[in-house]
Design a protein around this motif. Structure first.
Motif, PDB file in Angstrom:
ATOM      1  N   ILE A 127       4.357  -1.326  12.548  1.00  0.00           N
ATOM      2  CA  ILE A 127       3.261  -1.726  11.799  1.00  0.00           C
ATOM      3  C   ILE A 127       2.358  -0.824  11.707  1.00  0.00           C
ATOM      4  O   ILE A 127       2.061   0.079  12.601  1.00  0.00           O
ATOM      5  N   THR A 128       1.890  -0.383  10.546  1.00  0.00           N
ATOM      6  CA  THR A 128       0.860   0.616  10.011  1.00  0.00           C
ATOM      7  C   THR A 128       0.022   0.292   9.036  1.00  0.00           C
ATOM      8  O   THR A 128       0.018  -0.774   8.714  1.00  0.00           O
ATOM      9  N   CYS A 129      -1.053   1.078   8.742  1.00  0.00           N
ATOM     10  CA  CYS A 129      -2.127   0.685   7.712  1.00  0.00           C
ATOM     11  C   CYS A 129      -2.445   1.927   6.992  1.00  0.00           C
ATOM     12  O   CYS A 129      -2.101   2.868   7.217  1.00  0.00           O
ATOM     13  N   GLY A 130      -2.952   1.538   5.889  1.00  0.00           N
ATOM     14  CA  GLY A 130      -3.610   2.481   4.949  1.00  0.00           C
ATOM     15  C   GLY A 130      -4.169   1.794   3.797  1.00  0.00           C
ATOM     16  O   GLY A 130      -4.353   0.691   3.578  1.00  0.00           O
ATOM     17  N   ALA A 131      -4.390   2.708   2.543  1.00  0.00           N
ATOM     18  CA  ALA A 131      -4.825   2.195   1.345  1.00  0.00           C
ATOM     19  C   ALA A 131      -3.997   1.638   0.752  1.00  0.00           C
ATOM     20  O   ALA A 131      -2.649   1.740   1.010  1.00  0.00           O
ATOM     21  N   VAL A 132      -4.427   1.033  -0.445  1.00  0.00           N
ATOM     22  CA  VAL A 132      -3.076   0.355  -1.400  1.00  0.00           C
ATOM     23  C   VAL A 132      -2.188   1.256  -1.817  1.00  0.00           C
ATOM     24  O   VAL A 132      -1.063   0.814  -2.229  1.00  0.00           O
ATOM     25  N   GLN A 133      -2.755   2.424  -1.982  1.00  0.00           N
ATOM     26  CA  GLN A 133      -1.396   3.343  -2.304  1.00  0.00           C
ATOM     27  C   GLN A 133      -1.019   4.468  -1.235  1.00  0.00           C
ATOM     28  O   GLN A 133      -0.898   5.540  -1.520  1.00  0.00           O
ATOM     29  N   SER A 134      -1.039   4.047  -0.173  1.00  0.00           N
ATOM     30  CA  SER A 134      -1.053   4.766   0.978  1.00  0.00           C
ATOM     31  C   SER A 134       0.486   5.698   0.968  1.00  0.00           C
ATOM     32  O   SER A 134       1.475   5.129   1.055  1.00  0.00           O
ATOM     33  N   LEU A 165       2.799  -4.010   6.671  1.00  0.00           N
ATOM     34  CA  LEU A 165       1.853  -2.960   6.297  1.00  0.00           C
ATOM     35  C   LEU A 165       0.448  -3.806   6.322  1.00  0.00           C
ATOM     36  O   LEU A 165       0.342  -4.715   5.675  1.00  0.00           O
ATOM     37  N   VAL A 166      -0.629  -3.056   6.641  1.00  0.00           N
ATOM     38  CA  VAL A 166      -2.056  -3.411   6.303  1.00  0.00           C
ATOM     39  C   VAL A 166      -2.576  -2.592   5.388  1.00  0.00           C
ATOM     40  O   VAL A 166      -2.632  -1.462   5.643  1.00  0.00           O
ATOM     41  N   LEU A 167      -2.974  -3.125   4.350  1.00  0.00           N
ATOM     42  CA  LEU A 167      -3.261  -2.250   3.086  1.00  0.00           C
ATOM     43  C   LEU A 167      -5.039  -2.739   2.907  1.00  0.00           C
ATOM     44  O   LEU A 167      -5.054  -3.805   2.534  1.00  0.00           O
ATOM     45  N   SER A 168      -5.821  -1.823   2.601  1.00  0.00           N
ATOM     46  CA  SER A 168      -7.021  -1.964   2.349  1.00  0.00           C
ATOM     47  C   SER A 168      -7.331  -2.056   1.212  1.00  0.00           C
ATOM     48  O   SER A 168      -6.807  -0.858   0.166  1.00  0.00           O
ATOM     49  N   LYS A 169      -8.295  -2.914   0.216  1.00  0.00           N
ATOM     50  CA  LYS A 169      -8.290  -2.977  -1.041  1.00  0.00           C
ATOM     51  C   LYS A 169      -9.083  -1.672  -1.594  1.00  0.00           C
ATOM     52  O   LYS A 169     -10.006  -1.125  -0.728  1.00  0.00           O
ATOM     53  N   PRO A 170      -9.153  -1.198  -2.695  1.00  0.00           N
ATOM     54  CA  PRO A 170      -9.766  -0.262  -3.261  1.00  0.00           C
ATOM     55  C   PRO A 170     -11.473  -0.341  -3.011  1.00  0.00           C
ATOM     56  O   PRO A 170     -12.041  -1.335  -3.337  1.00  0.00           O
ATOM     57  N   GLU A 171     -12.166   0.770  -3.036  1.00  0.00           N
ATOM     58  CA  GLU A 171     -13.595   0.591  -2.839  1.00  0.00           C
ATOM     59  C   GLU A 171     -14.286   0.640  -4.159  1.00  0.00           C
ATOM     60  O   GLU A 171     -15.386  -0.306  -4.290  1.00  0.00           O
ATOM     61  N   LEU A 172     -13.483   0.834  -5.327  1.00  0.00           N
ATOM     62  CA  LEU A 172     -14.098   0.599  -6.453  1.00  0.00           C
ATOM     63  C   LEU A 172     -12.830   0.048  -7.302  1.00  0.00           C
ATOM     64  O   LEU A 172     -11.639   0.338  -7.261  1.00  0.00           O
ATOM     65  N   GLY A 173     -13.176  -0.971  -8.234  1.00  0.00           N
ATOM     66  CA  GLY A 173     -12.274  -1.711  -9.079  1.00  0.00           C
ATOM     67  C   GLY A 173     -11.297  -2.665  -8.209  1.00  0.00           C
ATOM     68  O   GLY A 173     -11.516  -2.778  -6.980  1.00  0.00           O
TER      69      GLY A 173
END
Length: 334
Positions: free
Chosen positions: A69-76, A95-103
Protein backbone atom coordinates in the motif's frame (compact mmCIF):
# COMPACT_ATOMS: atom_id res chain seq x y z
CA UNK A 1 24.52 -3.51 13.25
CA UNK A 2 21.09 -3.53 11.59
CA UNK A 3 21.14 -6.27 8.99
CA UNK A 4 18.29 -4.76 6.98
CA UNK A 5 20.84 -2.88 4.86
CA UNK A 6 22.02 -6.20 3.44
CA UNK A 7 18.57 -7.44 2.33
CA UNK A 8 17.72 -6.28 -1.16
CA UNK A 9 15.72 -7.35 -4.17
CA UNK A 10 17.37 -6.83 -7.57
CA UNK A 11 15.29 -5.13 -10.25
CA UNK A 12 18.12 -3.83 -12.46
CA UNK A 13 20.96 -5.79 -14.02
CA UNK A 14 24.13 -3.81 -13.49
CA UNK A 15 24.73 -0.08 -12.94
CA UNK A 16 22.83 2.56 -14.89
CA UNK A 17 25.03 4.37 -17.43
CA UNK A 18 26.68 7.75 -17.00
CA UNK A 19 27.07 9.71 -20.22
CA UNK A 20 28.60 13.07 -20.97
CA UNK A 21 26.24 15.73 -22.32
CA UNK A 22 28.64 17.32 -24.78
CA UNK A 23 26.12 19.38 -26.74
CA UNK A 24 24.20 20.59 -23.69
CA UNK A 25 27.46 21.59 -21.98
CA UNK A 26 28.45 23.52 -25.10
CA UNK A 27 25.06 25.20 -25.41
CA UNK A 28 25.21 26.43 -21.81
CA UNK A 29 28.87 27.44 -21.93
CA UNK A 30 29.33 26.37 -18.36
CA UNK A 31 30.65 23.31 -16.56
CA UNK A 32 31.07 19.87 -18.07
CA UNK A 33 27.79 18.04 -17.50
CA UNK A 34 27.18 14.30 -17.28
CA UNK A 35 23.90 12.49 -16.70
CA UNK A 36 23.21 9.39 -14.59
CA UNK A 37 20.46 7.48 -16.39
CA UNK A 38 18.31 6.23 -13.53
CA UNK A 39 15.39 6.59 -15.91
CA UNK A 40 16.70 3.25 -17.26
CA UNK A 41 16.28 1.35 -13.99
CA UNK A 42 14.60 -2.01 -14.33
CA UNK A 43 10.95 -1.66 -13.31
CA UNK A 44 8.21 -0.43 -15.65
CA UNK A 45 9.32 2.79 -17.43
CA UNK A 46 12.25 3.28 -15.03
CA UNK A 47 12.90 5.89 -12.36
CA UNK A 48 14.62 6.49 -9.05
CA UNK A 49 11.99 4.84 -6.85
CA UNK A 50 13.18 1.47 -8.18
CA UNK A 51 16.33 1.70 -6.06
CA UNK A 52 14.32 2.45 -2.93
CA UNK A 53 11.87 -0.36 -3.66
CA UNK A 54 14.66 -2.93 -3.85
CA UNK A 55 15.05 -2.47 -0.08
CA UNK A 56 11.46 -1.67 0.85
CA UNK A 57 9.95 -4.66 -0.97
CA UNK A 58 12.64 -6.91 0.48
CA UNK A 59 11.57 -5.75 3.94
CA UNK A 60 7.91 -6.35 3.06
CA UNK A 61 8.61 -9.89 1.87
CA UNK A 62 10.70 -10.66 4.98
CA UNK A 63 7.67 -9.61 7.07
CA UNK A 64 5.37 -11.92 5.10
CA UNK A 65 3.38 -9.16 3.39
CA UNK A 66 0.97 -10.04 0.59
CA UNK A 67 -0.22 -6.49 -0.22
CA UNK A 68 1.74 -3.28 -0.81
CA UNK A 69 0.00 0.00 0.00
CA UNK A 70 1.43 3.37 -0.96
CA UNK A 71 0.42 6.89 -1.95
CA UNK A 72 1.16 9.78 -4.26
CA UNK A 73 -0.30 12.22 -6.75
CA UNK A 74 -2.61 11.03 -9.52
CA UNK A 75 0.40 10.76 -11.86
CA UNK A 76 2.78 9.37 -9.23
CA UNK A 77 5.91 7.70 -10.56
CA UNK A 78 6.41 6.12 -7.15
CA UNK A 79 2.97 4.52 -7.27
CA UNK A 80 3.65 3.19 -10.78
CA UNK A 81 6.91 1.60 -9.70
CA UNK A 82 5.51 0.20 -6.44
CA UNK A 83 2.78 -1.46 -8.47
CA UNK A 84 5.37 -2.78 -10.93
CA UNK A 85 7.39 -4.26 -8.05
CA UNK A 86 4.24 -5.87 -6.65
CA UNK A 87 3.50 -7.42 -10.05
CA UNK A 88 7.09 -8.68 -10.26
CA UNK A 89 6.81 -10.28 -6.80
CA UNK A 90 3.28 -11.67 -7.14
CA UNK A 91 1.86 -9.29 -4.52
CA UNK A 92 -1.30 -7.19 -4.56
CA UNK A 93 -1.09 -3.40 -4.60
CA UNK A 94 -3.44 -0.66 -3.44
CA UNK A 95 -2.87 3.06 -4.05
CA UNK A 96 -4.00 6.27 -2.37
CA UNK A 97 -3.91 9.07 -4.94
CA UNK A 98 -4.40 12.76 -4.16
CA UNK A 99 -6.37 14.87 -6.62
CA UNK A 100 -4.47 17.69 -8.39
CA UNK A 101 -4.31 21.06 -6.64
CA UNK A 102 -5.38 22.77 -9.87
CA UNK A 103 -7.89 21.42 -12.37
CA UNK A 104 -9.94 18.25 -12.33
CA UNK A 105 -8.83 14.64 -12.26
CA UNK A 106 -9.36 12.93 -15.61
CA UNK A 107 -10.39 9.29 -15.06
CA UNK A 108 -9.30 8.53 -18.64
CA UNK A 109 -5.89 10.22 -18.31
CA UNK A 110 -2.81 8.81 -20.01
CA UNK A 111 0.67 8.60 -18.45
CA UNK A 112 1.05 6.81 -15.14
CA UNK A 113 -2.72 6.67 -14.59
CA UNK A 114 -3.04 4.48 -17.68
CA UNK A 115 -0.20 2.25 -16.44
CA UNK A 116 -1.88 1.75 -13.05
CA UNK A 117 -4.81 0.09 -14.79
CA UNK A 118 -2.72 -1.69 -17.40
CA UNK A 119 -0.70 -3.42 -14.67
CA UNK A 120 -3.82 -4.38 -12.73
CA UNK A 121 -3.85 -2.23 -9.61
CA UNK A 122 -6.19 -3.85 -7.07
CA UNK A 123 -7.65 -0.64 -5.70
CA UNK A 124 -7.27 3.13 -6.07
CA UNK A 125 -8.50 5.42 -3.29
CA UNK A 126 -8.85 8.95 -4.69
CA UNK A 127 -8.67 11.64 -1.99
CA UNK A 128 -8.69 15.48 -1.92
CA UNK A 129 -5.41 17.31 -2.46
CA UNK A 130 -5.25 18.34 1.20
CA UNK A 131 -6.13 14.91 2.64
CA UNK A 132 -3.87 13.13 5.10
CA UNK A 133 -2.34 10.42 2.91
CA UNK A 134 -0.92 8.49 5.86
CA UNK A 135 -4.35 8.18 7.46
CA UNK A 136 -5.85 7.06 4.15
CA UNK A 137 -3.17 4.36 3.78
CA UNK A 138 -3.72 3.16 7.34
CA UNK A 139 -7.46 2.85 6.63
CA UNK A 140 -6.72 0.64 3.62
CA UNK A 141 -4.29 -1.38 5.72
CA UNK A 142 -6.87 -1.97 8.45
CA UNK A 143 -9.45 -3.05 5.89
CA UNK A 144 -6.96 -5.51 4.37
CA UNK A 145 -6.12 -6.92 7.80
CA UNK A 146 -9.83 -7.55 8.47
CA UNK A 147 -9.83 -9.67 5.31
CA UNK A 148 -7.04 -11.78 6.78
CA UNK A 149 -4.32 -10.23 4.65
CA UNK A 150 -0.93 -8.84 5.64
CA UNK A 151 -0.41 -5.35 4.20
CA UNK A 152 2.83 -3.37 4.14
CA UNK A 153 2.67 0.43 3.96
CA UNK A 154 5.33 2.18 1.89
CA UNK A 155 5.56 5.93 2.64
CA UNK A 156 5.22 8.74 0.14
CA UNK A 157 8.03 8.48 -2.39
CA UNK A 158 9.46 5.45 -0.60
CA UNK A 159 11.30 8.00 1.52
CA UNK A 160 12.21 6.53 4.87
CA UNK A 161 15.53 5.25 6.17
CA UNK A 162 15.01 1.87 4.47
CA UNK A 163 14.23 3.41 1.07
CA UNK A 164 17.19 5.77 1.39
CA UNK A 165 19.50 2.77 1.38
CA UNK A 166 18.87 2.58 -2.36
CA UNK A 167 20.59 5.90 -2.91
CA UNK A 168 23.39 5.15 -0.50
CA UNK A 169 24.06 2.25 -2.86
CA UNK A 170 23.73 4.60 -5.84
CA UNK A 171 26.35 6.97 -4.39
CA UNK A 172 28.70 4.02 -4.12
CA UNK A 173 27.89 3.07 -7.72
CA UNK A 174 28.62 6.62 -8.89
CA UNK A 175 31.96 6.65 -7.07
CA UNK A 176 32.97 3.35 -8.63
CA UNK A 177 32.01 4.55 -12.12
CA UNK A 178 33.85 7.84 -11.59
CA UNK A 179 37.00 5.99 -10.52
CA UNK A 180 36.80 3.60 -13.47
CA UNK A 181 36.40 6.46 -15.96
CA UNK A 182 38.74 8.90 -14.24
CA UNK A 183 35.93 11.45 -13.97
CA UNK A 184 35.36 12.49 -10.33
CA UNK A 185 32.35 14.78 -9.88
CA UNK A 186 32.28 18.00 -7.90
CA UNK A 187 28.49 18.11 -7.72
CA UNK A 188 25.50 15.83 -8.16
CA UNK A 189 22.27 17.69 -8.95
CA UNK A 190 18.94 16.00 -8.26
CA UNK A 191 15.30 16.94 -7.94
CA UNK A 192 14.10 16.83 -4.34
CA UNK A 193 10.53 15.99 -3.38
CA UNK A 194 10.01 13.50 -0.56
CA UNK A 195 13.75 13.69 0.23
CA UNK A 196 14.87 10.06 0.19
CA UNK A 197 17.02 10.29 -2.92
CA UNK A 198 18.98 13.30 -1.68
CA UNK A 199 19.35 11.94 1.86
CA UNK A 200 20.60 8.60 0.56
CA UNK A 201 23.10 10.22 -1.81
CA UNK A 202 24.50 12.45 0.93
CA UNK A 203 24.79 9.50 3.31
CA UNK A 204 26.47 7.42 0.62
CA UNK A 205 29.06 10.04 -0.27
CA UNK A 206 29.78 10.67 3.42
CA UNK A 207 30.27 6.93 3.93
CA UNK A 208 32.79 6.95 1.08
CA UNK A 209 34.46 10.11 2.46
CA UNK A 210 33.88 11.62 -0.96
CA UNK A 211 34.26 15.30 -1.79
CA UNK A 212 31.23 15.21 -4.10
CA UNK A 213 28.50 17.63 -2.99
CA UNK A 214 24.77 17.03 -3.55
CA UNK A 215 22.52 19.90 -4.63
CA UNK A 216 18.79 19.32 -4.32
CA UNK A 217 16.49 21.33 -6.57
CA UNK A 218 13.11 21.49 -4.86
CA UNK A 219 10.02 20.39 -6.77
CA UNK A 220 7.92 21.46 -3.79
CA UNK A 221 8.27 23.28 -0.50
CA UNK A 222 10.64 25.94 0.80
CA UNK A 223 14.40 25.68 1.10
CA UNK A 224 14.27 25.72 4.91
CA UNK A 225 11.49 23.16 5.15
CA UNK A 226 13.04 20.81 2.64
CA UNK A 227 16.51 21.01 4.17
CA UNK A 228 15.02 20.14 7.57
CA UNK A 229 13.13 17.21 6.02
CA UNK A 230 16.16 15.84 4.19
CA UNK A 231 18.49 16.35 7.18
CA UNK A 232 16.10 14.44 9.46
CA UNK A 233 16.00 11.55 7.02
CA UNK A 234 19.78 11.69 6.64
CA UNK A 235 20.23 11.32 10.41
CA UNK A 236 17.82 8.37 10.50
CA UNK A 237 19.60 6.71 7.59
CA UNK A 238 22.96 7.27 9.25
CA UNK A 239 21.66 5.69 12.46
CA UNK A 240 20.32 2.67 10.58
CA UNK A 241 23.59 2.04 8.77
CA UNK A 242 25.97 2.87 11.60
CA UNK A 243 27.49 5.75 9.63
CA UNK A 244 30.26 7.13 11.80
CA UNK A 245 31.50 10.67 12.21
CA UNK A 246 29.90 14.11 12.37
CA UNK A 247 27.56 15.12 9.57
CA UNK A 248 28.69 18.56 8.34
CA UNK A 249 26.23 21.44 8.79
CA UNK A 250 26.31 22.15 5.05
CA UNK A 251 25.83 18.53 3.95
CA UNK A 252 22.23 19.21 2.92
CA UNK A 253 21.70 21.91 0.30
CA UNK A 254 18.29 22.58 -1.25
CA UNK A 255 17.18 25.32 -3.65
CA UNK A 256 13.55 26.44 -3.86
CA UNK A 257 13.94 29.04 -6.61
CA UNK A 258 12.64 26.76 -9.37
CA UNK A 259 9.48 25.36 -7.74
CA UNK A 260 7.23 28.01 -9.29
CA UNK A 261 3.64 28.13 -8.01
CA UNK A 262 3.82 24.65 -6.53
CA UNK A 263 4.23 20.91 -7.02
CA UNK A 264 3.49 19.71 -10.57
CA UNK A 265 2.57 23.25 -11.65
CA UNK A 266 4.53 24.06 -14.84
CA UNK A 267 7.05 26.89 -15.15
CA UNK A 268 8.55 28.58 -18.20
CA UNK A 269 12.02 27.53 -17.02
CA UNK A 270 10.91 23.87 -16.89
CA UNK A 271 9.51 24.00 -20.42
CA UNK A 272 12.75 25.55 -21.69
CA UNK A 273 14.86 22.92 -19.90
CA UNK A 274 12.86 19.95 -21.22
CA UNK A 275 13.04 21.24 -24.78
CA UNK A 276 16.75 22.15 -24.56
CA UNK A 277 17.78 18.68 -23.37
CA UNK A 278 15.56 16.99 -25.96
CA UNK A 279 16.99 19.12 -28.77
CA UNK A 280 20.65 18.91 -27.75
CA UNK A 281 20.88 15.34 -26.43
CA UNK A 282 17.72 13.50 -27.50
CA UNK A 283 16.95 12.72 -23.84
CA UNK A 284 13.44 13.14 -22.44
CA UNK A 285 12.82 14.79 -19.08
CA UNK A 286 9.49 15.10 -17.30
CA UNK A 287 7.51 18.24 -16.34
CA UNK A 288 7.28 17.53 -12.59
CA UNK A 289 10.73 16.41 -11.38
CA UNK A 290 13.59 16.28 -13.84
CA UNK A 291 12.36 19.26 -15.88
CA UNK A 292 12.42 21.51 -12.82
CA UNK A 293 15.68 19.98 -11.59
CA UNK A 294 17.33 20.69 -14.95
CA UNK A 295 15.87 24.21 -14.89
CA UNK A 296 17.67 24.62 -11.56
CA UNK A 297 20.95 23.35 -12.98
CA UNK A 298 20.65 25.71 -15.96
CA UNK A 299 19.78 28.61 -13.67
CA UNK A 300 22.79 27.98 -11.46
CA UNK A 301 25.08 27.93 -14.49
CA UNK A 302 23.65 31.19 -15.82
CA UNK A 303 24.02 32.84 -12.41
CA UNK A 304 27.67 31.74 -12.20
CA UNK A 305 27.04 29.49 -9.19
CA UNK A 306 28.58 26.62 -11.17
CA UNK A 307 31.73 27.44 -13.14
CA UNK A 308 33.41 26.10 -16.28
CA UNK A 309 35.87 24.19 -14.09
CA UNK A 310 33.17 22.23 -12.25
CA UNK A 311 32.27 18.66 -13.14
CA UNK A 312 28.55 18.18 -12.64
CA UNK A 313 26.48 14.99 -12.68
CA UNK A 314 22.74 15.38 -13.24
CA UNK A 315 20.66 12.53 -11.82
CA UNK A 316 17.86 11.58 -14.21
CA UNK A 317 15.24 10.24 -11.82
CA UNK A 318 12.79 9.20 -14.55
CA UNK A 319 9.15 10.19 -14.74
CA UNK A 320 8.77 10.51 -18.50
CA UNK A 321 5.25 8.95 -18.61
CA UNK A 322 4.05 12.30 -17.17
CA UNK A 323 5.42 14.05 -20.25
CA UNK A 324 2.56 12.62 -22.31
CA UNK A 325 -0.12 14.02 -20.01
CA UNK A 326 0.64 17.65 -20.89
CA UNK A 327 1.41 17.97 -24.62
CA UNK A 328 -0.04 21.49 -24.65
CA UNK A 329 2.96 22.71 -22.65
CA UNK A 330 5.37 21.83 -25.44
CA UNK A 331 3.27 21.99 -28.60
CA UNK A 332 2.38 25.62 -27.86
CA UNK A 333 6.03 26.68 -27.55
CA UNK A 334 8.39 26.82 -30.52
Amino acid sequence: MNEIRYHRRTYTMGPTPIQKLERLSEALGGPSIWIKRDDLLGLTAGGNKTRKLEYLVSDAIRQGADTLITCGAVQSNHCRLTLAAAVREGLRCQLVLSKPELGEHDPLASGNHLLFHLMGVEKIELVPADADLQVAMENLSQAAEKEGRKPYIIPLGGSNQIGSLGYMACADEIEQQAMADGTPFDFVVTGTGSGGTQAGLVAGFLARQSNTKVIGINVSGTREGKETQVRDLLYRTAALTGLQGKIPDDAVRCDDQYVGAGYAIPTEEMVEAVKLVARTEGILLDPVYTGKAMAGLIGKIRKGELTREDRVLFLHTGGTPALYTAPQLFLSHQ
